[in-house]
Design a protein around this motif. Structure first.
Motif, PDB file in Angstrom:
ATOM      1  N   UNK A 107       0.924  -1.197  -0.028  1.00 36.20           N
ATOM      2  CA  UNK A 107       0.014   0.067  -0.027  1.00 36.20           C
ATOM      3  C   UNK A 107       0.852   1.353  -0.144  1.00 36.20           C
ATOM      4  N   UNK A 139      -9.645  -1.873 -12.428  1.00 35.58           N
ATOM      5  CA  UNK A 139      -8.015  -1.358 -12.275  1.00 35.58           C
ATOM      6  C   UNK A 139      -7.310  -1.368 -13.563  1.00 35.58           C
ATOM      7  N   UNK A 168      -5.089  -0.976  -8.355  1.00 36.01           N
ATOM      8  CA  UNK A 168      -5.209  -1.921  -7.182  1.00 36.01           C
ATOM      9  C   UNK A 168      -6.193  -2.697  -6.958  1.00 36.01           C
ATOM     10  N   UNK A 190     -11.115  -7.994  -0.442  1.00 34.35           N
ATOM     11  CA  UNK A 190     -12.451  -8.511  -0.784  1.00 34.35           C
ATOM     12  C   UNK A 190     -13.078  -7.784  -2.034  1.00 34.35           C
ATOM     13  N   UNK A 199       1.262   2.790  -3.730  1.00 32.37           N
ATOM     14  CA  UNK A 199       0.293   3.812  -4.431  1.00 32.37           C
ATOM     15  C   UNK A 199       0.240   4.779  -3.522  1.00 32.37           C
ATOM     16  N   UNK A 227      -1.697   7.096  -8.929  1.00 32.81           N
ATOM     17  CA  UNK A 227      -2.545   6.166  -8.393  1.00 32.81           C
ATOM     18  C   UNK A 227      -3.035   5.481  -9.970  1.00 32.81           C
ATOM     19  N   UNK A 228      -3.138   6.427 -11.049  1.00 28.69           N
ATOM     20  CA  UNK A 228      -3.537   6.045 -12.277  1.00 28.69           C
ATOM     21  C   UNK A 228      -2.829   4.942 -13.041  1.00 28.69           C
ATOM     22  N   UNK A 264      -2.557  11.365  -6.999  1.00 28.63           N
ATOM     23  CA  UNK A 264      -3.527  11.017  -8.006  1.00 28.63           C
ATOM     24  C   UNK A 264      -3.295  10.526  -9.467  1.00 28.63           C
ATOM     25  N   UNK A 321      -3.742   8.475   3.061  1.00 29.40           N
ATOM     26  CA  UNK A 321      -5.041   8.740   3.630  1.00 29.40           C
ATOM     27  C   UNK A 321      -5.358   8.735   4.940  1.00 29.40           C
ATOM     28  N   UNK A 322      -4.350   8.141   5.678  1.00 25.03           N
ATOM     29  CA  UNK A 322      -4.258   7.924   7.251  1.00 25.03           C
ATOM     30  C   UNK A 322      -3.184   8.856   7.930  1.00 25.03           C
ATOM     31  N   UNK A 362      -1.175   4.811  -0.675  1.00 24.18           N
ATOM     32  CA  UNK A 362      -2.388   4.874   0.166  1.00 24.18           C
ATOM     33  C   UNK A 362      -2.435   5.164   1.559  1.00 24.18           C
ATOM     34  N   UNK A 421      -8.262  -5.180  -4.399  1.00 27.12           N
ATOM     35  CA  UNK A 421      -8.134  -5.498  -2.746  1.00 27.12           C
ATOM     36  C   UNK A 421      -8.670  -6.985  -2.224  1.00 27.12           C
TER      37      UNK A 421
END
Lengths: 259, 283
Positions: free
Chosen positions: A56, A169, A95, A99, A59, A90-91, A87, A64-65, A61, A97
């Protein structure tokens, strides 16, 4: 001291001393690897070893946190990903996931084209139709859904939903596809379909696959990383690692002594 | 009999008792309303005349139905921008932070303030302020009532939408981020569409509260019995006309007030059921 190959030919991704911490507690420590273009590279290791965390980071991710911090560098085709806008990055980095997570409010068609819609990229209808068909063909889902493109994606089976997510994706033609245990929620038949697909997809894409399933890594990956307690223990050709692991921890893991 | 059976019997009888209470209330409402409906028929609902002069008594519920709908819709519209932004702030932008927790508590606190306190504040603070900024007359009217109602229903609309918005699965949002979406794009294309029916249900329930709210509205609406002609004119709602007139009412007038109560009961019942049905369908 890790047993990893120093460099690969034609690396698409290079990580240099990448470390990731949750609330200052390191989950990934100083990982440096180069990932070869048009391969499937598996990241293996017991739960909590930091494999998803590492994936993670690629890209961005984690941004975000607020409680997650990343140190070190990572390059996509020689360009530092931390200098790009997340942005745009990520293109280039699709990704998938654990589930299957198609957007429940959107049709199958809209799910595939979602990346364009979300980014406000205007496309002609004909172009969109082509992207949707190509992406769904790429994941071998076209024949199954071509008559129900405008139905909600959530009515598909779990395996079909996951392939739809892969198609979503792929729609942007990313260079790398990051997959976080993409078959862990699927039954064996659906799993083998996705696995076959990954082997086919590497012709055009580079796949980084997190898996806790050793036999899956053995079946479909060209290169493998073995991680343990946040450290990269061993990295090499999958064939070599499974037949002749260098680090004793890798051997113990592969022979089922822990994990 | 063993203790299990006793508990079951006791609990069962208590629930039946509550059911009977509700049924009894409905029965007496219907019973009380019958004279009015007998006298005016269905025209009671559609007539705008309210004339208590002895000998030529005529009662119609329309002014109050219109007044109720105007104040409630007005309140809904006024509360929408405030509560919607607050719920996005609490449920998405600042989810799980201390600021969001404190603000969430304050919003819930608004729900705990008694109606009469809102009324007092409206009467002595809001109304003079409205007169100050050029609101005609003495500051009473539909708009003033809608304004205070809006504040009163904000917590209901906000806390339900906030809850639903924060329930949108994280992996859907991450999927959108992984496709290069910005935060605003994630909110407009993933969060809101996925929370939509819950948000709608929240506003329906808030609307249901606004319909029956009595005390504060009675103090501010101006209490006139004609069909209101503008949002800034005076009027009466179904609840406020009952609160205002039940004390000196008897005979046909009392029956008409009870009939209005019955209509209000039915309308709020339907609105609440609709809201709950949507929420149930979502889960």
């Amino acid at each position: 001291m890790t047993n990893t190959i120093a460099e690969v030919k034609k690396p698409i991704l290079s990580l240099k001393d990448l470390s990731i911490a949750y609330d200052k507690k390191y989950a990934v420590k100083n990982v440096s690897v180069e990932i070869k273009k048009n391969t499937v590279t598996a990241i293996m290791g017991p739960s909590g070893c930091g494999k998803s965390t590492l994936l993670r980071a690629l890209n961005r991710m984690h941004e975000l946190y607020e409680n997650i911090s990343t140190e070190g560098e990572a390059f996509l085709n020689g360009k530092n990903i931390y200098d790009m806008s997340p942005i745009k990055l990520r293109r280039h980095m699709g990704m998938v996931f654990q589930r299957p997570n198609p957007f429940p409010t959107m049709s199958i068609y809209d799910n595939v084209i979602a990346g364009y819609k979300l980014n406000g990229i205007r496309t002609k209808k004909k172009e969109r139709d082509e992207i949707v068909e190509r992406s769904l063909r790429d994941v071998a889902l076209w024949d199954e859904v071509k008559d129900s493109l405008f139905k909600k994606g959530t009515f598909l089976s779990g395996g079909q939903q996951q392939r739809l997510c892969i198609a979503r994706a792929l729609a942007f033609s990313p260079e790398v596809i990051l997959m976080d245990e993409p078959t862990s929620a699927l039954d064996p038949v659906a799993t083998s379909k996705v696995e076959d697909l990954l082997v086919k997809l590497k012709e055009n894409y580079t796949i980084v696959l997190v898996t806790h399933n050793m036999s899956q890594a053995a079946r479909i990956s060209d290169y493998s990383l073995f991680m343990y307690l946040g450290e990269l223990v061993e990295y090499g050709k999958t064939k070599n690692m499974f037949t002749n692991p260098i680090d004793p921890r890798t051997e113990e893991y592969l022979t089922g002594k822990f994990g | 009999m063993n203790s299990d059976k006793i508990t079951k019997t006791v609990l069962f009888s208590v629930s039946i008792l509550i059911l009977m209470l509700a049924a009894g209330m409905l029965y007496s409402l219907v019973g009380g309303a019958i004279p009015a409906f007998k006298e005016f028929g269905l025209k009671f609902i559609f007539s705008g005349e309210w004339n208590p002069t002895e000998g030529e008594e005529k009662y119609g519920a329309l002014p109050f139905i219109v007044g109720t709908l105007m104040t409630s819709f007005g309140a809904l519209i006024l509360c929408l921008p405030l509560s919607f932004s607050t719920s996005l702030f609490l449920g998405e932008y600042f989810r799980g932070t201390r600021v969001a927790r404190i603000l969430g508590l304050l919003v819930d606190l608004l729900a705990g303030i008694p109606s009469i306190v809102y009324g007092l504040w409206g009467f002595y603070v809001l109304r003079p302020a409205l007169i100050e900024i050029g609101f005609g007359g003495r500051g009473f009217g539909i708009f003033t009532a809608a304004l205070i109602l809006a504040v009163m229903i904000i917590p209901y609309a906000t806390s339900l939408s906030n809850e639903i918005i924060s329930m949108v699965p994280n992996d859907l949002k991450e999927a959108a981020y992984s496709l290069g979406a910005t935060r605003l794009e994630v909110i407009t294309s993933v969060t809101i569409p996925n929370a939509r029916s819950g948000i709608v249900a929240g506003y329906i329930l808030a609307f249901g509260r606004a319909l029956g709210e009595t005390m504060a509205v009675t103090m501010l609406i101006g209490n006139t019995n004609q069909i209101p002609t503008s949002f800034f004119g005076t009027g009466n709602t179904m609840a406020s006309v009952i609160a205002n007139q039940f004390g000196e009412a008897d005979g046909l007038k009392l029956s008409s007030l009870i009939a209005i109560g019955l209509l209000l009961f039915l309308i709020t019942g339907i609105i609440n059921a609709a809201g709950k049905l949507i929420i149930k369908k979502m889960n």
